[in-house]
Design a protein around this motif. Structure first.
Motif, PDB file in Angstrom:
ATOM      1  N   ASN A   1       4.683  18.851  -7.773  1.00 35.59           N
ATOM      2  CA  ASN A   1       4.139  19.707  -6.713  1.00 35.59           C
ATOM      3  C   ASN A   1       5.013  19.661  -5.460  1.00 35.59           C
ATOM      4  OD1 ASN A   1       1.832  20.071  -8.446  1.00 35.59           O
ATOM      5  ND2 ASN A   1       1.123  18.067  -7.761  1.00 35.59           N
ATOM      6  N   ILE A   2       4.701  20.534  -4.492  1.00 35.58           N
ATOM      7  CA  ILE A   2       5.388  20.545  -3.200  1.00 35.58           C
ATOM      8  C   ILE A   2       4.445  19.982  -2.143  1.00 35.58           C
ATOM      9  CG2 ILE A   2       6.625  21.928  -1.485  1.00 35.58           C
ATOM     10  CD1 ILE A   2       6.539  24.257  -3.528  1.00 35.58           C
ATOM     11  N   CYS A   3       4.945  19.041  -1.341  1.00 33.59           N
ATOM     12  CA  CYS A   3       4.240  18.627  -0.130  1.00 33.59           C
ATOM     13  C   CYS A   3       5.201  18.744   1.041  1.00 33.59           C
ATOM     14  CB  CYS A   3       3.688  17.214  -0.260  1.00 33.59           C
ATOM     15  SG  CYS A   3       2.398  17.047  -1.526  1.00 33.59           S
ATOM     16  N   THR A   4       4.670  18.951   2.233  1.00 36.72           N
ATOM     17  CA  THR A   4       5.527  19.321   3.357  1.00 36.72           C
ATOM     18  C   THR A   4       5.161  18.569   4.643  1.00 36.72           C
ATOM     19  OG1 THR A   4       4.056  21.215   3.688  1.00 36.72           O
ATOM     20  CG2 THR A   4       6.103  21.612   2.477  1.00 36.72           C
ATOM     21  N   PRO A   5       5.542  17.301   4.764  1.00 38.33           N
ATOM     22  CA  PRO A   5       5.286  16.581   6.017  1.00 38.33           C
ATOM     23  C   PRO A   5       6.170  17.108   7.152  1.00 38.33           C
ATOM     24  CG  PRO A   5       6.558  15.226   4.485  1.00 38.33           C
ATOM     25  CD  PRO A   5       6.158  16.453   3.745  1.00 38.33           C
ATOM     26  N   ASP A   6       5.542  17.746   8.138  1.00 39.44           N
ATOM     27  CA  ASP A   6       6.229  18.330   9.312  1.00 39.44           C
ATOM     28  C   ASP A   6       7.186  19.449   8.931  1.00 39.44           C
ATOM     29  OD1 ASP A   6       4.955  16.537  11.127  1.00 39.44           O
ATOM     30  OD2 ASP A   6       6.400  14.986  10.568  1.00 39.44           O
ATOM     31  N   THR A   7       6.938  20.092   7.785  1.00 39.28           N
ATOM     32  CA  THR A   7       7.800  21.183   7.327  1.00 39.28           C
ATOM     33  C   THR A   7       6.954  22.294   6.696  1.00 39.28           C
ATOM     34  OG1 THR A   7       8.123  20.080   5.186  1.00 39.28           O
ATOM     35  CG2 THR A   7       9.812  19.696   6.884  1.00 39.28           C
ATOM     36  N   HIS A   8       7.609  23.404   6.387  1.00 38.88           N
ATOM     37  CA  HIS A   8       7.038  24.506   5.627  1.00 38.88           C
ATOM     38  C   HIS A   8       8.103  25.002   4.658  1.00 38.88           C
ATOM     39  CE1 HIS A   8       3.856  24.419   8.557  1.00 38.88           C
ATOM     40  NE2 HIS A   8       4.584  24.971   9.518  1.00 38.88           N
TER      41      HIS A   8
ATOM     42  N   CYS B   1       0.128  20.552   0.695  1.00 43.15           N
ATOM     43  CA  CYS B   1       0.582  20.425  -0.689  1.00 43.15           C
ATOM     44  C   CYS B   1       0.241  21.693  -1.469  1.00 43.15           C
ATOM     45  CB  CYS B   1      -0.049  19.213  -1.381  1.00 43.15           C
ATOM     46  SG  CYS B   1       0.584  17.624  -0.807  1.00 43.15           S
ATOM     47  N   THR B   2       1.156  22.051  -2.381  1.00 44.01           N
ATOM     48  CA  THR B   2       0.993  23.232  -3.220  1.00 44.01           C
ATOM     49  C   THR B   2       1.250  22.838  -4.664  1.00 44.01           C
ATOM     50  OG1 THR B   2       1.765  24.679  -1.425  1.00 44.01           O
ATOM     51  CG2 THR B   2       1.806  25.578  -3.669  1.00 44.01           C
ATOM     52  N   SER B   3       0.317  23.185  -5.541  1.00 46.13           N
ATOM     53  CA  SER B   3       0.450  22.817  -6.949  1.00 46.13           C
ATOM     54  C   SER B   3       1.576  23.587  -7.619  1.00 46.13           C
ATOM     55  CB  SER B   3      -0.858  23.072  -7.687  1.00 46.13           C
ATOM     56  OG  SER B   3      -0.695  22.846  -9.078  1.00 46.13           O
ATOM     57  N   SER B   4       2.310  22.890  -8.479  1.00 49.25           N
ATOM     58  CA  SER B   4       3.372  23.525  -9.256  1.00 49.25           C
ATOM     59  C   SER B   4       2.844  24.122 -10.550  1.00 49.25           C
ATOM     60  CB  SER B   4       4.455  22.494  -9.600  1.00 49.25           C
ATOM     61  OG  SER B   4       3.957  21.555 -10.551  1.00 49.25           O
ATOM     62  N   GLY B   5       1.637  23.681 -10.967  1.00 50.30           N
ATOM     63  CA  GLY B   5       1.139  24.063 -12.277  1.00 50.30           C
ATOM     64  C   GLY B   5       1.879  23.371 -13.408  1.00 50.30           C
ATOM     65  N   GLY B   6       2.611  22.324 -13.058  1.00 48.13           N
ATOM     66  CA  GLY B   6       3.413  21.601 -14.047  1.00 48.13           C
ATOM     67  C   GLY B   6       2.566  20.737 -14.966  1.00 48.13           C
TER      68      GLY B   6
ATOM     69  N   GLY C   1      12.901  18.512 -18.181  1.00 52.01           N
ATOM     70  CA  GLY C   1      13.629  19.693 -18.623  1.00 52.01           C
ATOM     71  C   GLY C   1      12.921  21.012 -18.413  1.00 52.01           C
ATOM     72  N   GLU C   2      11.676  20.996 -17.940  1.00 49.13           N
ATOM     73  CA  GLU C   2      10.894  22.226 -17.735  1.00 49.13           C
ATOM     74  C   GLU C   2      10.821  22.555 -16.246  1.00 49.13           C
ATOM     75  OE1 GLU C   2       6.271  23.838 -18.083  1.00 49.13           O
ATOM     76  OE2 GLU C   2       6.843  21.960 -19.074  1.00 49.13           O
ATOM     77  N   SER C   3      11.326  23.730 -15.875  1.00 50.55           N
ATOM     78  CA  SER C   3      11.230  24.183 -14.489  1.00 50.55           C
ATOM     79  C   SER C   3       9.780  24.528 -14.177  1.00 50.55           C
ATOM     80  CB  SER C   3      12.130  25.406 -14.272  1.00 50.55           C
ATOM     81  OG  SER C   3      12.026  25.873 -12.938  1.00 50.55           O
ATOM     82  N   VAL C   4       9.237  23.929 -13.095  1.00 55.41           N
ATOM     83  CA  VAL C   4       7.817  24.116 -12.805  1.00 55.41           C
ATOM     84  C   VAL C   4       7.561  24.902 -11.530  1.00 55.41           C
ATOM     85  CG1 VAL C   4       7.101  22.088 -14.121  1.00 55.41           C
ATOM     86  CG2 VAL C   4       7.666  21.831 -11.693  1.00 55.41           C
ATOM     87  N   ILE C   5       8.509  24.912 -10.593  1.00 52.71           N
ATOM     88  CA  ILE C   5       8.315  25.688  -9.362  1.00 52.71           C
ATOM     89  C   ILE C   5       9.648  25.809  -8.644  1.00 52.71           C
ATOM     90  CG2 ILE C   5       7.780  23.771  -7.775  1.00 52.71           C
ATOM     91  CD1 ILE C   5       5.467  25.558  -6.687  1.00 52.71           C
ATOM     92  N   GLU C   6       9.835  26.928  -7.916  1.00 57.90           N
ATOM     93  CA  GLU C   6      11.007  27.078  -7.071  1.00 57.90           C
ATOM     94  C   GLU C   6      10.630  27.859  -5.819  1.00 57.90           C
ATOM     95  OE1 GLU C   6      13.688  30.661  -8.635  1.00 57.90           O
ATOM     96  OE2 GLU C   6      13.490  29.063 -10.134  1.00 57.90           O
ATOM     97  N   TYR C   7      11.368  27.625  -4.735  1.00 60.26           N
ATOM     98  CA  TYR C   7      11.025  28.203  -3.449  1.00 60.26           C
ATOM     99  C   TYR C   7      12.261  28.209  -2.562  1.00 60.26           C
ATOM    100  CZ  TYR C   7      10.471  23.150  -2.801  1.00 60.26           C
ATOM    101  OH  TYR C   7      10.671  21.797  -2.804  1.00 60.26           O
ATOM    102  N   THR C   8      12.135  28.727  -1.362  1.00 62.89           N
ATOM    103  CA  THR C   8      13.285  28.901  -0.476  1.00 62.89           C
ATOM    104  C   THR C   8      12.927  28.505   0.954  1.00 62.89           C
ATOM    105  OG1 THR C   8      12.723  31.183   0.111  1.00 62.89           O
ATOM    106  CG2 THR C   8      14.057  30.869  -1.877  1.00 62.89           C
TER     107      THR C   8
END
Length: 278
Positions: free
Chosen positions: A160-167, A179-184, A211-218
């Motif tokens: 998953n993604i978590c973002t302490p002091d970030t976006h 936090c945002t779930s990856s669905g992994g 080996g499995e891509s679970v989430i990507e972002y920018t």
């Protein structure tokens, strides 16, 4: 005359074969991935650590240790966990790379560890340095690739993604949730898991589990909106014992001039100083 023609024909064939071999050899050299092992299996050379409430590199309660060739996060010397969140930072920043970490959760959570931290760890990247953290700061300003283990019953997505002091920006939308779930996949038990992170500056971050891509972002960015294109990375200690047996990195920034001896076809960002001809 026939003998001379045969010799000439044979020579041409040999020259042609040599040219093909050289071309294949150059292609192979261009494609070989030059992974660097960052954990030497013997000590913590090259790493800095910061634990909440303790000075830089004060390894309170022997939280981080190297035993049996493994980097271990342990709580057996704690009476109880009272918010001593730990992070161990590699001492060099990166911006374009693939990072591969082999880890597993083992044993029981530290006494009084928060419920959300059960079988929970993370790779913090595009992070501030260990040296810049405040004494009582719990987490570095960074993006977290969350490593989350299953509890043996419920599904708990990993990566998953978590973002302490970030976006970050996900599917074109600025994400301000912590936090945002990856669905992994859910990884129960104490099996080894391979977490891979691919980062292209601020253009792409991709989480890969076994080996499995679970989430990507920018567009990782500080709460202020300042874009982050690079930084340090750190491994967490959040109250659950964790083993790490390998930390490898593949630099994706280098010479992209195809005629240069230092060219690699997997580079995604040009570095003119990496070219032999510069």
């Amino acid at each position: 005359m026939l003998h001379s023609r045969y010799i000439l024909f044979t020579s041409i064939l040999l020259l042609f074969a040599t040219m093909i071999a050289c071309t294949e050899g150059n292609t192979q050299n261009q494609s070989d991935e030059e992974w660097e092992q960052l954990f030497n299996g013997q000590n913590l050379d090259g790493w800095d650590l910061k634990i909440t409430g303790y000075e830089l590199n004060d390894n309170a309660y022997n939280t981080f240790r190297v035993e049996d060739g493994l980097l271990k996060v342990r709580y057996d010397e704690y009476d109880e966990f009272t918010g001593q969140f730990g992070h161990i930072f590699y001492d060099k920043p990166f911006s374009y790379y693939r990072l591969k970490v082999e880890y597993r959760f083992i044993g029981e959570q530290a006494p009084n560890g928060p419920a959300w931290a059960l079988r929970n760890n993370g790779i913090m990247f595009h992070s501030q340095s260990a040296q810049s953290m405040e004494l009582d700061q719990d987490f570095p300003a960074s993006v977290e690739y969350q490593l989350l283990g299953g509890d043996g019953e419920e599904e708990r997505s990993n990566g998953n993604i978590c973002t302490p002091d970030t976006h970050v920006v996900l599917n074109g939308e600025l994400i301000t949730d912590h936090c945002t779930s990856s669905g992994g996949p859910t990884n129960h038990g104490e099996d080894w898991v391979t977490a891979e992170l691919e980062v292209h500056g601020d253009r792409l971050a991709r989480h890969i589990i076994n080996g499995e891509s679970v989430i990507e972002y920018t567009s990782p960015q500080l709460d202020s909106g300042q874009i982050i294109s690079g930084g340090h990375f750190a491994l967490q200690a959040e109250s659950h014992p964790t083993d790490i047996r390998s930390v490898e990195i593949l630099n994706l920034k280098g010479c992209t001039n195809e005629d240069d001896p230092n060219y690699k076809d997997y580079y995604v960002e040009h570095d003119e100083f990496a070219c032999e001809s510069s």
